[in-house]
Design a protein around this motif. Structure first.
Motif, PDB file in Angstrom:
ATOM      1  N   THR A  49     -51.919 -19.195   8.385  1.00 36.51           N
ATOM      2  CA  THR A  49     -51.514 -18.219   9.404  1.00 36.51           C
ATOM      3  C   THR A  49     -52.646 -17.207   9.658  1.00 36.51           C
ATOM      4  OG1 THR A  49     -50.404 -16.879   7.707  1.00 36.51           O
ATOM      5  CG2 THR A  49     -49.031 -18.412   8.993  1.00 36.51           C
ATOM      6  N   ASP A  71     -37.534 -18.243   7.145  1.00 39.98           N
ATOM      7  CA  ASP A  71     -37.443 -16.915   6.535  1.00 39.98           C
ATOM      8  C   ASP A  71     -36.026 -16.681   5.992  1.00 39.98           C
ATOM      9  OD1 ASP A  71     -39.156 -14.453   6.174  1.00 39.98           O
ATOM     10  OD2 ASP A  71     -37.342 -13.576   7.046  1.00 39.98           O
ATOM     11  N   SER A 118     -46.113 -10.738   8.824  1.00 42.24           N
ATOM     12  CA  SER A 118     -45.250  -9.586   8.508  1.00 42.24           C
ATOM     13  C   SER A 118     -43.923  -9.645   9.282  1.00 42.24           C
ATOM     14  CB  SER A 118     -45.980  -8.260   8.754  1.00 42.24           C
ATOM     15  OG  SER A 118     -46.243  -8.128  10.124  1.00 42.24           O
ATOM     16  N   LYS A 119     -43.875 -10.470  10.326  1.00 45.60           N
ATOM     17  CA  LYS A 119     -42.616 -10.661  11.075  1.00 45.60           C
ATOM     18  C   LYS A 119     -41.593 -11.412  10.237  1.00 45.60           C
ATOM     19  CE  LYS A 119     -44.736 -11.908  15.190  1.00 45.60           C
ATOM     20  NZ  LYS A 119     -44.878 -12.970  16.160  1.00 45.60           N
ATOM     21  N   TRP A 120     -42.068 -12.101   9.194  1.00 44.49           N
ATOM     22  CA  TRP A 120     -41.189 -12.930   8.364  1.00 44.49           C
ATOM     23  C   TRP A 120     -41.382 -12.503   6.907  1.00 44.49           C
ATOM     24  CZ3 TRP A 120     -44.531 -15.299  12.036  1.00 44.49           C
ATOM     25  CH2 TRP A 120     -43.887 -15.707  13.208  1.00 44.49           C
ATOM     26  N   PRO A 121     -40.722 -11.393   6.500  1.00 53.08           N
ATOM     27  CA  PRO A 121     -41.017 -10.798   5.182  1.00 53.08           C
ATOM     28  C   PRO A 121     -40.752 -11.723   4.000  1.00 53.08           C
ATOM     29  CG  PRO A 121     -39.155  -9.689   6.279  1.00 53.08           C
ATOM     30  CD  PRO A 121     -39.764 -10.621   7.270  1.00 53.08           C
ATOM     31  N   ASP A 142     -38.652 -18.456  11.834  1.00 53.90           N
ATOM     32  CA  ASP A 142     -37.421 -17.638  11.879  1.00 53.90           C
ATOM     33  C   ASP A 142     -36.369 -18.248  10.951  1.00 53.90           C
ATOM     34  OD1 ASP A 142     -38.529 -15.988  13.785  1.00 53.90           O
ATOM     35  OD2 ASP A 142     -37.465 -16.886  15.486  1.00 53.90           O
ATOM     36  N   GLY A 151     -43.148 -20.264  15.388  1.00 55.76           N
ATOM     37  CA  GLY A 151     -42.370 -19.021  15.232  1.00 55.76           C
ATOM     38  C   GLY A 151     -40.881 -19.325  15.068  1.00 55.76           C
ATOM     39  N   ASP A 167     -49.094 -13.430  12.619  1.00 62.27           N
ATOM     40  CA  ASP A 167     -48.814 -12.275  11.767  1.00 62.27           C
ATOM     41  C   ASP A 167     -47.546 -12.529  10.926  1.00 62.27           C
ATOM     42  OD1 ASP A 167     -48.408  -9.846  10.631  1.00 62.27           O
ATOM     43  OD2 ASP A 167     -48.034  -8.758  12.512  1.00 62.27           O
ATOM     44  N   GLU A 214     -45.361 -20.617  19.491  1.00 67.40           N
ATOM     45  CA  GLU A 214     -43.926 -20.355  19.742  1.00 67.40           C
ATOM     46  C   GLU A 214     -43.065 -21.294  18.910  1.00 67.40           C
ATOM     47  OE1 GLU A 214     -44.393 -18.859  24.345  1.00 67.40           O
ATOM     48  OE2 GLU A 214     -43.343 -20.742  23.954  1.00 67.40           O
TER      49      GLU A 214
END
Ligand SMILES: N[C@@H](CCC(=O)N[C@@H](CS)C(=O)NCC(=O)O)C(=O)O
Length: 208
Positions: free
Chosen positions: A165, A137, A173-176, A134, A130, A171, A127
């Motif tokens: 990762t 990114d 892909s949440k942070w292109p 955020d 993450g 994953d 978390e």
């Protein structure tokens, strides 16, 4: 110079920087579980902190702490552009990124690799990562590298952590923008060379 490394560990960052700067160096692999070098030396005698990376300098002195080692290497080759000159505002920006990466990202990954870490702790670490991802990114939006168009030592360090990762099942892909950064850095020839030398990716076949 000699770099003590463990395949895929944070020592990959100075390894990349050695290659990107065209430095002359030797590699010595360390078994980080047994704390032995490949040639059989007790690694505690090389680094009493028991960690990679260590950079042994020409005079035998040993430098530890990845974010410092990468700056030392790049400062020996100022024309490489991998760090801006000391004392400039741009240099502080690179150091700002190195510090963020080491304190906010690197150390949150550690517990995810340890089999003894309780699952609840792993969840909290993920978390925390993450939340940092955020923000990161957004910083990478429209940029090739952390400080813009120039690849720096901070990008080498961040790249290594983005590689972690996969084994920790995060994953990307949440942070292109982070995912695109990882691909961009992975495609650099010297980065590929370092990863091949550590056995992380297969050596490319020579075309006849
Ligand atoms: N503060 C050190 C941390 C280095 C570090 O965490 N190294 C890890 C590999 S990525 C390690 O050697 N871990 C083995 C251990 O702590 O026993 C640095 O930034 O260089």
């Amino acid at each position: 110079m000699k770099l003590y490394f463990a395949p895929g560990a944070c020592s990959l960052s100075p390894h990349i920087v050695l290659r990107e700067t065209g430095s002359k160096f030797d590699l010595e692999q360390v078994n980080n579980q047994e704390k032995k070098t490949k040639s059989g030396t007790d690694y505690w005698t090389i680094n009493p902190k028991g960690q990679v990376p260590v950079l042994e300098l020409g005079d035998g002195e040993r430098l530890t702490e990845g974010p410092v080692i990468v700056q030392y290497i790049a400062d020996q080759k100022p024309d490489s552009g991998l760090v801006p000159p000391a004392g400039t505002k741009e240099r502080y920006r690179v150091q700002e990124w190195l510090n963020f990466t080491t304190s906010e990202l690197h150390k949150s990954f550690g517990p995810l690799f340890r089999p003894t870490t309780p699952d609840a702790y792993k969840t909290i670490s993920k978390e925390n990562l993450g939340k940092r991802f955020d923000w990161l990114d957004k910083q990478l939006e429209g940029k090739e590298y952390l400080t813009g168009k120039q690849f720096t030592v901070a990008d080498a360090y961040l790249f290594v952590l983005t590689n972690w990762t996969k084994p920790t099942q995060i994953d990307l892909s949440k942070w292109p923008n982070i995912a695109a950064f990882q691909k961009r850095v992975a495609a650099r020839p010297k980065v590929k060379e370092a990863m091949q030398a550590e056995g992380l990716i297969p050596k490319e076949k020579q075309l006849a």
